[in-house]
Design a protein around this motif. Sequence first.
Motif, mmCIF file in Angstrom:
data_model
loop_
_atom_site.group_PDB
_atom_site.id
_atom_site.type_symbol
_atom_site.label_atom_id
_atom_site.label_comp_id
_atom_site.label_asym_id
_atom_site.label_seq_id
_atom_site.Cartn_x
_atom_site.Cartn_y
_atom_site.Cartn_z
ATOM 1 N N MET A 157 0.821 -1.211 0.000
ATOM 2 C CA MET A 157 0.000 0.000 0.000
ATOM 3 C C MET A 157 0.858 1.267 0.000
ATOM 4 S SD MET A 157 -3.045 1.192 2.575
ATOM 5 C CE MET A 157 -1.970 1.350 3.983
ATOM 6 N N GLN A 158 1.990 1.241 0.683
ATOM 7 C CA GLN A 158 2.848 2.428 0.738
ATOM 8 C C GLN A 158 3.305 2.856 -0.649
ATOM 9 O OE1 GLN A 158 5.978 2.177 3.671
ATOM 10 N NE2 GLN A 158 4.651 1.128 5.126
ATOM 11 N N GLU A 159 3.621 1.866 -1.502
ATOM 12 C CA GLU A 159 4.044 2.191 -2.864
ATOM 13 C C GLU A 159 2.941 2.928 -3.602
ATOM 14 O OE1 GLU A 159 4.150 -0.815 -1.512
ATOM 15 O OE2 GLU A 159 6.036 -1.855 -1.970
ATOM 16 N N LYS A 160 1.696 2.487 -3.435
ATOM 17 C CA LYS A 160 0.576 3.107 -4.126
ATOM 18 C C LYS A 160 0.307 4.519 -3.607
ATOM 19 C CE LYS A 160 -1.661 -1.290 -5.238
ATOM 20 N NZ LYS A 160 -2.855 -2.158 -5.025
ATOM 21 N N ILE A 161 0.473 4.717 -2.308
ATOM 22 C CA ILE A 161 0.292 6.059 -1.754
ATOM 23 C C ILE A 161 1.350 7.009 -2.300
ATOM 24 C CG2 ILE A 161 0.459 7.425 0.375
ATOM 25 C CD1 ILE A 161 -0.942 5.145 1.834
ATOM 26 N N VAL A 162 2.597 6.543 -2.354
ATOM 27 C CA VAL A 162 3.666 7.375 -2.911
ATOM 28 C C VAL A 162 3.360 7.735 -4.360
ATOM 29 C CG1 VAL A 162 6.098 7.439 -3.579
ATOM 30 C CG2 VAL A 162 5.452 6.537 -1.349
ATOM 31 N N GLN A 163 2.884 6.764 -5.139
ATOM 32 C CA GLN A 163 2.541 7.035 -6.536
ATOM 33 C C GLN A 163 1.457 8.094 -6.632
ATOM 34 O OE1 GLN A 163 3.808 6.196 -9.351
ATOM 35 N NE2 GLN A 163 5.085 4.410 -8.996
ATOM 36 N N LEU A 164 0.422 7.984 -5.801
ATOM 37 C CA LEU A 164 -0.662 8.964 -5.824
ATOM 38 C C LEU A 164 -0.151 10.359 -5.468
ATOM 39 C CD1 LEU A 164 -3.545 6.948 -4.086
ATOM 40 C CD2 LEU A 164 -3.499 7.720 -6.471
ATOM 41 N N LEU A 165 0.668 10.441 -4.434
ATOM 42 C CA LEU A 165 1.208 11.727 -4.015
ATOM 43 C C LEU A 165 2.160 12.303 -5.064
ATOM 44 C CD1 LEU A 165 1.936 10.974 -0.241
ATOM 45 C CD2 LEU A 165 0.091 12.385 -1.156
ATOM 46 N N TYR A 166 2.973 11.424 -5.638
ATOM 47 C CA TYR A 166 3.966 11.882 -6.613
ATOM 48 C C TYR A 166 3.294 12.432 -7.872
ATOM 49 C CZ TYR A 166 8.083 11.830 -9.633
ATOM 50 O OH TYR A 166 9.095 12.192 -10.475
ATOM 51 N N ASN A 167 2.192 11.794 -8.280
ATOM 52 C CA ASN A 167 1.510 12.202 -9.518
ATOM 53 C C ASN A 167 0.508 13.335 -9.308
ATOM 54 O OD1 ASN A 167 2.836 10.254 -11.119
ATOM 55 N ND2 ASN A 167 1.388 8.668 -10.488
ATOM 56 N N ALA A 168 0.224 13.662 -8.038
ATOM 57 C CA ALA A 168 -0.751 14.717 -7.753
ATOM 58 C C ALA A 168 -0.145 16.094 -8.000
ATOM 59 C CB ALA A 168 -1.228 14.606 -6.305
ATOM 60 N N ALA A 169 -0.913 16.967 -8.626
ATOM 61 C CA ALA A 169 -0.444 18.325 -8.899
ATOM 62 C C ALA A 169 -0.544 19.207 -7.668
ATOM 63 C CB ALA A 169 -1.249 18.935 -10.040
ATOM 64 N N ASP A 170 -1.365 18.807 -6.694
ATOM 65 C CA ASP A 170 -1.580 19.609 -5.496
ATOM 66 C C ASP A 170 -1.861 18.664 -4.328
ATOM 67 O OD1 ASP A 170 -1.941 21.765 -3.820
ATOM 68 O OD2 ASP A 170 -3.457 22.746 -5.071
ATOM 69 N N TYR A 171 -2.363 19.191 -3.251
ATOM 70 C CA TYR A 171 -2.716 18.376 -2.103
ATOM 71 C C TYR A 171 -3.771 17.343 -2.506
ATOM 72 C CZ TYR A 171 -0.368 21.687 1.013
ATOM 73 O OH TYR A 171 0.564 22.473 1.645
ATOM 74 N N ILE A 172 -3.672 16.179 -1.895
ATOM 75 C CA ILE A 172 -4.672 15.134 -2.106
ATOM 76 C C ILE A 172 -5.157 14.679 -0.731
ATOM 77 C CG2 ILE A 172 -2.854 13.382 -2.304
ATOM 78 C CD1 ILE A 172 -4.727 11.808 -4.155
ATOM 79 N N SER A 173 -6.467 14.651 -0.563
ATOM 80 C CA SER A 173 -7.024 14.389 0.765
ATOM 81 C C SER A 173 -6.867 12.933 1.171
ATOM 82 C CB SER A 173 -8.505 14.764 0.798
ATOM 83 O OG SER A 173 -9.274 13.843 0.036
ATOM 84 N N GLY A 174 -6.857 12.729 2.479
ATOM 85 C CA GLY A 174 -6.800 11.365 2.994
ATOM 86 C C GLY A 174 -8.003 10.559 2.550
#
Length: 322
Positions: free
Chosen positions: A1-18
């Motif tokens: 799951m940590q890998e997927k969270i990093v991918q989501l954060l890395y690809n996000a242009a701005d803040y992404i909510s929990g």
Amino acid sequence: MQEKIVQLLYNAADYISGQQISESLGVSRQAVNKAVKSLREKGFEIESVTNKGYLLRNTPARLCAEAVMCHLNTKLIGKKIIVLDTVGSTNDYLKSLGSKGAEAGTVVIAREQTAGKGRLGRVWDSKRDDGIFLSLLLRPELSPSEISAITPLSGLAMCRAINDFCMLDSRIKWPNDIIVGKKKLVGILTEMSAEFDKVEFTVTGIGINVEHTSFPDEISHKATSILLETGRHIDQNKFVAAILNYLEQELVMNRYRLSGQSVYDYKDLCATIGRQVTFTKGGRNKTGMAVNINNSGELEVMLSNGTISTVNSGEVTVQGIY
């Protein structure tokens, strides 16, 4: 799951909510918070703001599987990445996993290797974080006699990754070293587990001199590092990802075989061709001019009598290169 969270954060242009992360991954907010805390402990700089969410500010300076995966563009190689602080030998570690069924594309990376192996059983040691020690497990549908292309294809991939990412002019010293100028930067060793006429798996180990500022006197004349050659510290996670991307391109796309194009590209980057070499064949030392790499990845040497001798393994001394 940590890998997927990093991918989501890395690809996000701005803040992404929990909430967005939890819904995207199908996990609870509590699980997301726990994973983010663990990522911070690994060195990820993740900012959190009430009513805005999470923002990835920076990735770890040291090797980290999740950070490598941010930059991967592969389908097979790097499907599973294991990063170890220290290990005797990444090849031995991965061979053990391979015998227990580890999937093709599994990569083991170590920050420190205490009993690394080179060709002819040589031991290769380095201080923690001075080098990158990487092993890749593959399960090609080949016979043992057909895996000879894996090492040259890996060498070709390494040259391209180094030249592209580090802006260096690295070359291949046949059969399994990468050099800059006349000094060794990378060593490659492929081992396999096979039954009768079928390969069970192969493990290719790659050792790279990265942060060394000096070497012991006995090898200082023939070894170099990325730092010594460029004067710069590199992002090791991005560099490893570049290596894995090129390995997929050369190995998987070529179906683990030397194509006409890959042989052409290999010869173009091979520093051995055109130099006098000494090798042992049939129990006798021979000397001649390296003139070609054939379609099987073998070195062709013209002897003084004009005949061509083919070398497919063993130690080769190249004039002018350690």
